[in-house]
Design a protein around this motif. Structure first.
Motif, PDB file in Angstrom:
ATOM      1  N   ASP A 171     -81.962  24.575 -48.601  1.00  0.00           N
ATOM      2  CA  ASP A 171     -81.456  24.157 -47.208  1.00  0.00           C
ATOM      3  C   ASP A 171     -80.338  23.324 -47.006  1.00  0.00           C
ATOM      4  OD1 ASP A 171     -83.260  26.094 -45.866  1.00  0.00           O
ATOM      5  OD2 ASP A 171     -85.056  24.721 -46.025  1.00  0.00           O
ATOM      6  N   GLU A 172     -79.845  22.921 -47.914  1.00  0.00           N
ATOM      7  CA  GLU A 172     -78.834  21.946 -47.960  1.00  0.00           C
ATOM      8  C   GLU A 172     -77.491  22.584 -47.432  1.00  0.00           C
ATOM      9  OE1 GLU A 172     -76.172  19.145 -51.192  1.00  0.00           O
ATOM     10  OE2 GLU A 172     -77.707  20.553 -51.939  1.00  0.00           O
ATOM     11  N   PRO A 173     -76.901  21.909 -46.686  1.00  0.00           N
ATOM     12  CA  PRO A 173     -75.606  22.674 -45.893  1.00  0.00           C
ATOM     13  C   PRO A 173     -74.566  22.693 -46.943  1.00  0.00           C
ATOM     14  CG  PRO A 173     -76.511  20.861 -44.730  1.00  0.00           C
ATOM     15  CD  PRO A 173     -77.277  20.640 -45.795  1.00  0.00           C
ATOM     16  N   ASP A 174     -74.046  24.064 -46.900  1.00  0.00           N
ATOM     17  CA  ASP A 174     -72.713  24.427 -47.648  1.00  0.00           C
ATOM     18  C   ASP A 174     -71.570  24.336 -46.613  1.00  0.00           C
ATOM     19  OD1 ASP A 174     -70.622  25.409 -49.266  1.00  0.00           O
ATOM     20  OD2 ASP A 174     -72.258  27.058 -49.842  1.00  0.00           O
ATOM     21  N   TRP A 175     -70.733  23.419 -46.858  1.00  0.00           N
ATOM     22  CA  TRP A 175     -69.564  23.069 -45.920  1.00  0.00           C
ATOM     23  C   TRP A 175     -68.569  24.282 -46.096  1.00  0.00           C
ATOM     24  CZ3 TRP A 175     -71.977  20.353 -42.837  1.00  0.00           C
ATOM     25  CH2 TRP A 175     -72.770  19.135 -43.225  1.00  0.00           C
ATOM     26  N   ASN A 176     -68.567  25.061 -47.093  1.00  0.00           N
ATOM     27  CA  ASN A 176     -67.528  26.054 -47.286  1.00  0.00           C
ATOM     28  C   ASN A 176     -68.188  27.342 -46.641  1.00  0.00           C
ATOM     29  OD1 ASN A 176     -65.509  24.402 -48.640  1.00  0.00           O
ATOM     30  ND2 ASN A 176     -67.019  24.446 -50.560  1.00  0.00           N
ATOM     31  N   ASN A 177     -69.663  27.279 -46.511  1.00  0.00           N
ATOM     32  CA  ASN A 177     -70.123  28.687 -46.161  1.00  0.00           C
ATOM     33  C   ASN A 177     -70.922  28.592 -44.827  1.00  0.00           C
ATOM     34  OD1 ASN A 177     -71.074  31.320 -45.984  1.00  0.00           O
ATOM     35  ND2 ASN A 177     -72.680  30.813 -47.897  1.00  0.00           N
ATOM     36  N   PRO A 178     -70.459  28.737 -43.702  1.00  0.00           N
ATOM     37  CA  PRO A 178     -71.305  28.567 -42.298  1.00  0.00           C
ATOM     38  C   PRO A 178     -72.226  29.568 -42.183  1.00  0.00           C
ATOM     39  CG  PRO A 178     -68.847  29.187 -41.903  1.00  0.00           C
ATOM     40  CD  PRO A 178     -69.108  28.611 -43.495  1.00  0.00           C
TER      41      PRO A 178
END
Length: 199
Positions: A55-62
């Motif tokens: 569940d960590e955000p992936d800033w390259n993959n919205p």
């Protein structure tokens, strides 16, 4: 006229706590006003507040797919007009359970980012403070928490948001001679939140 749908998210380890009673007061008033209400009791629902790699955000993959729990809980928000978060102030901030909910569920690509579904909702925060308003203001905590909420709401693109505080919730401050009357006053203040949603 469209019927308002309210979703109350609340956090307290005891189901007989003042926080739980405040939730009941808000829920009852909302029903009396013709609002559909559902609640998320973070403790009794078995919610896990720990942010893990899935569940960590992936800033390259919205469009990242998060855990099924996150997508299920976020899905519960989509048809709601108003979100109400009710919590006690511990260590001058959110309880860890609520903070974990915000970090995991109000996630990138869902709650914020280009396709956010929260920005058109009304969001109300109700914080229960054990001590006095004078003390909370004196040391800058009311401003700190208000600024934090406003900043977070701006990040989400939410324009209709507000935080209110219920003070002296422990009821031991000097000058409180009528404890029952004091708590009834807190309940009245909590119920007034519903009116702000309908304005």
């Amino acid at each position: 006229m469209k019927k308002n749908n309210m979703y109350i998210i609340w956090s307290h380890p005891r189901r007989d706590s003042l926080t739980a009673q405040v939730v009941q007061e808000i829920q009852g008033e909302a029903v009396r006003q013709g609002i559909n209400v559902s609640t998320l009791d973070l403790y009794r629902s078995g919610f896990d507040p720990v942010l893990r790699e899935d569940d960590e955000p992936d800033w390259n993959n919205p469009q990242k797919s998060y855990s099924p729990e996150v997508h299920r809980l976020f899905g519960e928000l989509e048809d709601k007009d108003t979100l109400v978060l009710v919590f006690p102030v511990w260590w001058y901030g959110f309880p860890a359970m609520l903070k974990g909910y915000l970090e995991r569920v109000w996630n990138y690509g869902l709650a914020y980012g280009e396709d956010s579904v929260l920005k058109h909702k009304k969001i109300r925060w109700l914080a229960l403070v054990g001590g006095s308003q004078a003390g909370f203001i004196k040391f800058g905590w009311e401003k700190n928490m208000t600024d934090y909420i406003k900043g977070s709401m701006g990040y989400l693109g939410v324009e209709d948001a507000n935080i209110d505080f219920l003070y002296n919730t422990i009821g031991v401050e000097e000058g409180i001679d009528d404890r029952e009357g004091h708590y009834q006053q807190l309940f009245t203040q909590a119920r007034s939140l519903v009116g702000s949603v309908l304005e």
